[in-house]
Design a protein around this motif. Structure first.
Motif, short mmCIF file in Angstrom:
data_model
loop_
_atom_site.label_atom_id
_atom_site.label_comp_id
_atom_site.label_asym_id
_atom_site.label_seq_id
_atom_site.Cartn_x
_atom_site.Cartn_y
_atom_site.Cartn_z
N UNK A 10 -15.56 -77.71 18.46
CA UNK A 10 -14.36 -78.55 18.34
C UNK A 10 -13.18 -77.73 17.83
N UNK A 11 -13.43 -76.85 16.88
CA UNK A 11 -12.37 -75.98 16.37
C UNK A 11 -11.80 -75.13 17.50
N UNK A 12 -12.68 -74.53 18.27
CA UNK A 12 -12.24 -73.68 19.38
C UNK A 12 -11.45 -74.47 20.42
N UNK A 13 -11.92 -75.66 20.75
CA UNK A 13 -11.22 -76.50 21.72
C UNK A 13 -9.82 -76.84 21.21
N UNK A 14 -9.73 -77.26 19.96
CA UNK A 14 -8.42 -77.64 19.40
C UNK A 14 -7.47 -76.45 19.34
N UNK A 15 -7.97 -75.28 18.96
CA UNK A 15 -7.10 -74.11 18.86
C UNK A 15 -6.69 -73.58 20.23
N UNK A 16 -7.53 -73.79 21.24
CA UNK A 16 -7.10 -73.44 22.61
C UNK A 16 -5.93 -74.30 23.04
N UNK A 17 -5.95 -75.55 22.64
CA UNK A 17 -4.87 -76.48 22.98
C UNK A 17 -3.59 -76.15 22.21
N UNK A 18 -3.75 -75.82 20.92
CA UNK A 18 -2.59 -75.55 20.08
C UNK A 18 -2.99 -74.58 18.98
N UNK A 19 -2.72 -73.31 19.18
CA UNK A 19 -3.07 -72.27 18.22
C UNK A 19 -2.24 -72.32 16.95
N UNK A 20 -1.21 -73.16 16.91
CA UNK A 20 -0.35 -73.26 15.73
C UNK A 20 -0.80 -74.36 14.76
N UNK A 21 -1.91 -75.00 15.04
CA UNK A 21 -2.38 -76.05 14.13
C UNK A 21 -2.60 -75.50 12.73
N UNK A 22 -2.10 -76.22 11.74
CA UNK A 22 -2.39 -75.84 10.37
C UNK A 22 -3.85 -76.19 10.07
N UNK A 144 1.18 -71.55 42.72
CA UNK A 144 0.07 -71.49 41.78
C UNK A 144 -0.47 -72.89 41.57
N UNK A 145 -1.70 -73.11 41.98
CA UNK A 145 -2.32 -74.42 41.86
C UNK A 145 -2.86 -74.68 40.46
N UNK A 146 -3.33 -73.62 39.81
CA UNK A 146 -3.84 -73.75 38.45
C UNK A 146 -3.70 -72.41 37.76
N UNK A 147 -3.16 -72.46 36.57
CA UNK A 147 -3.07 -71.24 35.75
C UNK A 147 -3.31 -71.69 34.31
N UNK A 148 -4.52 -71.45 33.86
CA UNK A 148 -4.91 -71.96 32.57
C UNK A 148 -5.87 -70.98 31.92
N UNK A 149 -5.50 -70.46 30.80
CA UNK A 149 -6.35 -69.49 30.11
C UNK A 149 -7.42 -70.10 29.24
N UNK A 150 -7.50 -71.43 29.24
CA UNK A 150 -8.49 -72.08 28.38
C UNK A 150 -9.89 -71.97 28.97
N UNK A 151 -10.85 -71.71 28.10
CA UNK A 151 -12.24 -71.62 28.53
C UNK A 151 -12.93 -72.97 28.44
N UNK A 152 -13.91 -73.22 29.31
CA UNK A 152 -14.66 -74.49 29.24
C UNK A 152 -15.71 -74.43 28.13
N UNK A 153 -15.33 -74.91 26.97
CA UNK A 153 -16.22 -74.82 25.79
C UNK A 153 -17.12 -76.06 25.73
#
Length: 153
Positions: A10-22, A144-153
């Motif tokens: 869950x931490x990894x998923x949230x930080x992939x979405x927004x790395x600036x989360x406090x 570009x149909x999809x450009x997303x650096x997020x991994x499927x966690x």
């Protein structure tokens, strides 16, 4: 390296979405105490699951409107030639990705340029004259149909 449990994921998923989360925001999202969340985040960083944090920049606003996919075939297939090509690519800021491949071509690189003239200069003045390169094929990305650096966690 420890196994990832559901809270780590869950931490990894949230930080992939927004790395600036406090830490407090992150702990609220995953329902852990701030201290537990902080320890887990630090461990994930130390173990290399989190390699870094960066901003997602709009390349078109920077004038880099053309994405190019370039396949490269090396002149010879030996370790020194591959090393020379790798050194060349690693020092070129317009190269966004570079992948060694199996099959007909040796490398696939993704390059951004402001215009066709810059692409031509990159291919003709940088890639083709390099001693390690035998052949180059370019393709310009139309959409570009999809450009997303997020991994499927």
């Amino acid at each position: 390296m420890e196994q990832l449990d559901p809270s780590d994921r869950k931490i990894l998923i949230c930080l992939q979405e927004d790395g600036r989360l406090t830490n407090n925001e992150l702990s609220e999202r995953i329902n852990l105490s701030p201290s537990q969340c902080s320890r887990r985040r630090t461990r994930l960083e130390e173990e290399g699951y989190i390699r870094g944090y960066r901003a997602e920049i709009d390349r078109e606003k920077l004038g880099l409107g053309i994405v190019n996919i370039i396949s490269v075939t090396l002149a010879t297939h030996n370790r020194d030639n591959a090393r020379r090509f790798s050194e060349l690519i690693s020092n070129l800021p317009q190269v966004m990705e570079a992948h060694a491949l199996t099959g007909e071509m040796d490398y696939f690189i993704k390059v951004v340029t402001p215009d066709l003239r810059s692409l031509s200069a990159f291919v003709n003045d940088v890639l083709l004259p390099h001693e390690s390169v035998q052949n180059v094929k370019t393709a310009i990305v139309l959409d570009t149909l999809k450009e997303d650096g997020r991994l499927p966690i």
